[in-house]
Structures are given as C-alpha cells and as structure tokens.
Design an enzyme around this catalytic site. Sequence first.
Site, PDB file in Angstrom:
ATOM      1  N   SER A 113      44.574  31.526  29.303  1.00 35.46           N
ATOM      2  CA  SER A 113      45.106  32.413  30.336  1.00 35.46           C
ATOM      3  C   SER A 113      44.043  33.400  30.803  1.00 35.46           C
ATOM      4  O   SER A 113      43.195  33.050  31.611  1.00 35.46           O
ATOM      5  CB  SER A 113      46.357  33.125  29.830  1.00 35.46           C
ATOM      6  OG  SER A 113      46.975  33.833  30.867  1.00 35.46           O
ATOM      7  N   HIS A 138      53.665  34.549  32.513  1.00 40.32           N
ATOM      8  CA  HIS A 138      53.744  33.141  32.911  1.00 40.32           C
ATOM      9  C   HIS A 138      55.173  32.682  33.173  1.00 40.32           C
ATOM     10  O   HIS A 138      55.545  31.550  32.865  1.00 40.32           O
ATOM     11  CB  HIS A 138      53.053  32.248  31.874  1.00 40.32           C
ATOM     12  CG  HIS A 138      51.637  32.667  31.613  1.00 40.32           C
ATOM     13  ND1 HIS A 138      50.676  32.673  32.600  1.00 40.32           N
ATOM     14  CD2 HIS A 138      51.035  33.121  30.490  1.00 40.32           C
ATOM     15  CE1 HIS A 138      49.536  33.118  32.075  1.00 40.32           C
ATOM     16  NE2 HIS A 138      49.727  33.403  30.818  1.00 40.32           N
TER      17      HIS A 138
END
Length: 369
Positions: A182, A295
């Site tokens: 990420s 997310h």
Amino acid sequence: MRSLLHRTILLTSPSHSLIRRTSLSAMATTASSSLLLPSISLNNLSSSKNASFGFAAKNLSRSRISMSVSAGSQSTTVHDSLFADYKPTSAFLFPGQGAQAVGMGKESQSVGAAGELYKKANDILGYDLLDICVNGPKEKLDSTVISQPAIYVTSLAAVELLRVREGGEQIINSVDVTCGLSLGEYTALAFAGAFSFEDGLKLVKLRGEAMQAAADAAKSAMVSIIGLDSEKVQQLCDAANQEVDEADKVQIANYLCPGNYAVSGGLKGIEVVEAKAKSFKARMTVRLAVAGAFHTSFMEPAVSRLEAALAATEIRSPRIPVISNVDAQPHADPDTIKKILARQMQMLTTGDISSPMGDNSKDSLIQRT
C-alpha cells in the site's frame, strides 16, 4: 534503521544477517508474514522463517494497455506492457503503515545520504521527522499523518544505509523488480525512479492527511484475521454483516498471503468480526494500528484530493517493474500508474483496468495499508 531495513528488503535471513537474495519463485516461502502484524516489534522480524508471501511472479498476467501521453507539442505513446516480458531475479519489498516503531532511523545519522533525506523531509513536512522516528512518542508516530511520511523516508534511508555497507551497492543494483505494501508502493515507485523523493513525499504527506480526515468522518477500523483461508474470512464477514447496519458493514480489504487477511469496515462490524473469529477457527485477530477502514469505500472522500495531487505530479515510466497492489501487475504508463494509486486507497480491484488473472488472483495481491 537496521530493524526497518530487514522490513524494507524483500527477504530477511533466519541467521540474522543483513539480507538474503533469492529468485522470485522462492518468495512464497521465505518472506515474513509479520508484515501484517503492527503490534510485533520490527526488531523481531529477522527471526521469522517459515511465513508465506502472497505474490507469485509466475502467476502474473500481463497488461496490454497503451495510452497516448502528451509531451509539449508532441504526442508520444507509452505502452503499459513495457515490462510484460520481464524476468525478475531479485526484489525489494517496501513496508506499509503499521511497520513504524520508535527508534527507527537512528542509524541514518551516521550516513550522510540517509541523513540528507530527513533534512529534505523536514523542509517539506515542517517538523523534525527524524526526532519523532527516533524518540517518539509512539502515539504521535502511530498517527496516520506522521507514520506514512515516516515509513516512506525511513525506508529510502534504509536503502542508503545498505548502499554504504560491504556489497550493498551490488545488492541494490541487482534488484530488477520492486513492490510495496500500500503506502510502500510509493516508496517502490520512488526507488524505481518514477518520481523524485520530494514529489513522492509530498504525495505521501497529502495521502496521510486525506486518509486521516476520511477516517475521522466515520467510526471505522481494520483487523487482521490469522489462520483462515480467504473463503472462511469472507464467511466470517458475511456473518458479521448480518448483525450490523449498512454503515458498519465489513469486507476483506487486504489479501496479503495465505492465512493472513485484513478486514476493514465500521467499528461495530469489526467488533463483531473479532467476537466471532474464534468460532470460525481463526488462530488469532489483531486490531491494526491505523486510523480507520483503509482500502474501502470509507476512504472515498480522500480519493479526489489524491487524484488532484497525482494529476499535478510528474510521474515517469519506472526504470524497473513496480508491481501494483491493485492488480498485481507492473505498469509503465504514467497515467495508468496515477489512476491505480488513486484507486488503491479505496479498493483492491477496479473494473476499468483489465486483470485476467483468474479466480485466485486476489490471493496474489500484496496490498497493505
């Protein structure tokens, strides 16, 4: 710095040596699963031996997207499939939020190039980042607005620390593919030359601020589920969702590796997941040290801010493949990279970017907040 360097470099050695290189075909059995557990001290990472890493190079499908990019008065075409036939041998995996620990970066003060990165960061951020990394307090370092810049800078400083060690330059030059969890995807792109250190830090700074603001707007959280396959985790989420309102629904947000998944959603939904996990035979749950449900759709308010910043940032084709969190593919086209970075904040997969990876593709993703 040494402890984060273990995290930054793809593979750590059970014998506590600095680094071990391997072919990507061996990645599934040698990388540290404690990447998912922010409660574990980074100083303990070098002792992980038998964990798995949810990325298999041989399963990567190849993007065939091509886009027209304007360059002044000329128009050039950058083929997104530039890295379609890459044959990787050594990789760097950069960590994401949750990897922070008070004391990281301390060794950078003895390496000029590493220390210079923190000085540049101070000018951009407006505060002494190294002081917070080294001295804390932990609560401040753990905040999203600080931990994301801190991990980005310290990860790249760790590369500079490696560079001055015996054989370090050779190791760095041998890396022919990189990726990150990420936030770590930004570090990987900076390492691969897709944007400058300064531009990457500005993006990470804004990203952390936008994600914190989105998290503050609603009570949400993330929890790691250990010891179940993805099907069982989905069943656990379904069971929890039957007991909460729409605003507290949960979903699998991160498919990190077999037996290791992160669930995001409303706070009440996360609490139900934690309460039910044992009945689904989960080995353990770990609440992640993040501000909210990253997310997922909870992050939608942050996307437009990041899109605007990405549009104004010069991004170049990386010099080596950088594996995307969204579709587990390497992308060469700058516009595609920008779109993926924006979408990465709120979802794992998109409908606009082709990813014909089959039904098991989710378990190959390496996303992490």
